[in-house]
Design an enzyme around this catalytic site. Structure first.
Site, mmCIF file in Angstrom:
data_model
loop_
_atom_site.group_PDB
_atom_site.id
_atom_site.type_symbol
_atom_site.label_atom_id
_atom_site.label_comp_id
_atom_site.label_asym_id
_atom_site.label_seq_id
_atom_site.Cartn_x
_atom_site.Cartn_y
_atom_site.Cartn_z
ATOM 1 N N HIS A 35 27.864 -23.854 -12.530
ATOM 2 C CA HIS A 35 29.092 -23.083 -12.378
ATOM 3 C C HIS A 35 29.994 -23.677 -11.296
ATOM 4 O O HIS A 35 31.204 -23.732 -11.459
ATOM 5 C CB HIS A 35 28.774 -21.626 -12.051
ATOM 6 C CG HIS A 35 28.657 -20.776 -13.271
ATOM 7 N ND1 HIS A 35 27.550 -20.808 -14.084
ATOM 8 C CD2 HIS A 35 29.534 -19.907 -13.856
ATOM 9 C CE1 HIS A 35 27.746 -19.980 -15.094
ATOM 10 N NE2 HIS A 35 28.926 -19.422 -14.981
ATOM 11 N N LYS A 100 21.714 -10.767 -16.073
ATOM 12 C CA LYS A 100 21.136 -9.476 -15.705
ATOM 13 C C LYS A 100 21.744 -9.047 -14.388
ATOM 14 O O LYS A 100 22.054 -9.874 -13.529
ATOM 15 C CB LYS A 100 19.603 -9.567 -15.593
ATOM 16 C CG LYS A 100 19.136 -10.551 -14.514
ATOM 17 C CD LYS A 100 17.673 -10.395 -14.193
ATOM 18 C CE LYS A 100 17.143 -11.538 -13.358
ATOM 19 N NZ LYS A 100 16.926 -11.187 -11.941
#
Ligand code: SF4
Lengths: 183, 279
Positions: A35, A100
């Site tokens: 990322h 999550k």
């Protein structure tokens, strides 16, 4: 409900927080280190190693595949660590994320604004989830090891919608329904 | 004096890291089955089922229960009557290296917290040594994932904060963690000691069997009431809402300074791994 990637508008409009879905098609894996690199490319106005438009990123760093296997255990990692980078990716067309844990206000706002969906997979159910992965190929950043970007093909990948384009949040709603203690 | 060879230690550690990551302890499996029975939320029940299924697949295929096969946390009990021939720390790290390679376990360790280059073999381990009166060397391997470890903390409370202060801190910590540590969780609490002792007590609390009782009746009662309160928070399996947020809450204590009430809270996920051997 079975849904196909890349995610189209009609699917995004249909999905609601709490829906259990089975995802089919191509998705991309990326976590912290990938990322950071994707973000840097976008900031510089450069091209990303895979097109973001309509795509789904799965936050995972799989375990190594045993001989003869496509991939090792591959469950979701905690999503908030990707929050600083996520609005930028959404701005450039990313439509789905699987991870999550709750997202920041900025990310939830960006999910509404850019009309995307955040899904959760069951953290720790990594061997089970790996069975829905039929193909896997590293397409960028092999130097990152488990954190490399993989293009994976999934069939009936089990997930649940947490944040939809309407601003619903399953974590908030679900907990509210069962909370029995104020302090 | 019994002599223990370093190769035997490396081989034992390699075997333990693999087994710990593939087979969960029986008490954890039992607690998950009980959770599946007791959870009221339909989604929560289904999550318990997926987790149980996952653990079965992992065991039958010989693959890790979770992709995050953790940092290798290793407790070593060294008996005064054993003599270790060679470099114990190197032997342990060699074992970690072999186990993570041969078991197809994920390599999750970076060489430096800022530069962050993966060491490629999951070393080094975090090792805790204790010297005991015995003629054995006991090794416990407890691989610990980042998701739940990141939700842990140490806080120095005031003595006046007392039990209620501890309770609030635990509940706030579990609530703030939400879905991040992959509930159902296990909450390990270290009360007392000092700054670093509280953290270690909390980690050791996670090694206790889930169904044991604290020998101190007051602490045993505190563990029970805290577990009840945690399970009233509504977080539930995977944070999607439900009755069962934690499978267990364990408190380990130690005497402390007149000025301090140190509290360590170490959160573990349902993939609560540990395995021991005596050499
Ligand atoms: S918190 Fe535990 S179950 Fe969740 S991803 Fe990490 S190691 Fe796996």
């Amino acid at each position: 409900m079975e849904i196909k990637t890349p995610l189209k508008d009609d699917v995004l409009e249909r999905l609601r927080a709490g829906d259990r879905v089975f995802i089919c098609g191509i998705i991309y894996t990326a976590r912290d280190a990938a990322h950071a690199r994707l973000f840097e490319l976008l900031e510089k106005g450069e091209e990303t190693p895979f097109p973001l438009e309509g795509q789904v990123i799965y936050y995972t760093g799989p375990a190594p595949a045993k001989a003869g296997w496509v991939i090792g255990s591959a469950g979701p990692t905690t999503s908030y660590r990707m929050d600083p980078y996520t609005p930028m990716l959404l701005k450039h067309g990313l439509k789905g994320m699987i991870g999550k844990g709750a997202r920041s206000e900025e990310v939830k706002e960006a999910i509404r604004k850019y009309r995307a969906v955040y899904f959760a997979a069951v953290g720790g159910a990594a061997a089970l989830i790996s069975r829905s992965i039929k193909k896997a190929e590293i397409i960028a950043y092999p130097d990152l090891g488990t954190e490399a970007v993989r293009k994976i093909e999934v069939v009936n990948f089990p997930a649940i919608v947490i944040n939809d384009i309407y601003g619903n949040d399953l974590y908030e709603e679900g907990v509210r329904a069962y909370q029995r203690l104020e302090f | 004096m019994r002599k223990i060879d370093c190769n035997a230690i490396s081989e034992a550690v390699a075997r333990l890291v693999i087994e710990a990551n593939v087979f969960l302890p029986d008490d954890v499996l039992k607690a998950l089955e009980r959770g599946e029975r007791e959870e009221e939320s339909a989604v929560g029940k289904d999550i318990f089922r997926q987790i149980i299924k996952n653990n079965e697949i992992a065991a039958s295929e010989g693959m890790p229960v979770c992709q995050d096969t953790g940092m290798a946390v290793i407790f070593v009990e060294i008996g005064n009557e054993v003599y270790i021939e060679g470099d114990l720390e190197k032997a342990i790290n060699d074992g970690v290296r072999m186990g993570y390679r041969d078991g197809c376990l994920r390599k999750s360790i970076v060489n430096d917290p800022i530069k962050r280059v993966n060491t490629g073999d999951n070393t080094p381990a975090v090792i805790h040594y204790r010297f005991v009166r015995a003629d054995h060397l006991k090794i416990t391997v407890a691989p610990k994932g980042g998701g739940s470890e990141n939700m842990s903390l140490v806080k120095m409370l005031k003595p006046a904060d007392g039990k209620e202060g501890v309770r609030r801190l635990v509940l706030e910590t579990v609530r703030a963690a939400g879905a991040n540590p992959c509930p159902p969780i296990i909450v390990g609490i270290g009360l007392g000691g000092n700054f670093e002792k509280a953290a270690l007590l909390a980690k050791e609390a996670l090694l206790r069997p889930l169904d044991d009782r604290n020998p101190d009746p007051d602490i045993a009662a505190f563990e029970e009431s805290l577990l009840e309160d945690i399970n009233k928070l509504g977080i539930g399996p995977q944070g999607l809402g439900g009755r069962i947020t934690a499978l267990a809450c364990k408190i380990n204590t130690y005497p402390c300074h007149i000025a301090s009430l140190p509290v360590g809270i170490n959160i573990n996920c349902h993939v609560a791994r540990h395995k021991s051997i005596e050499l």
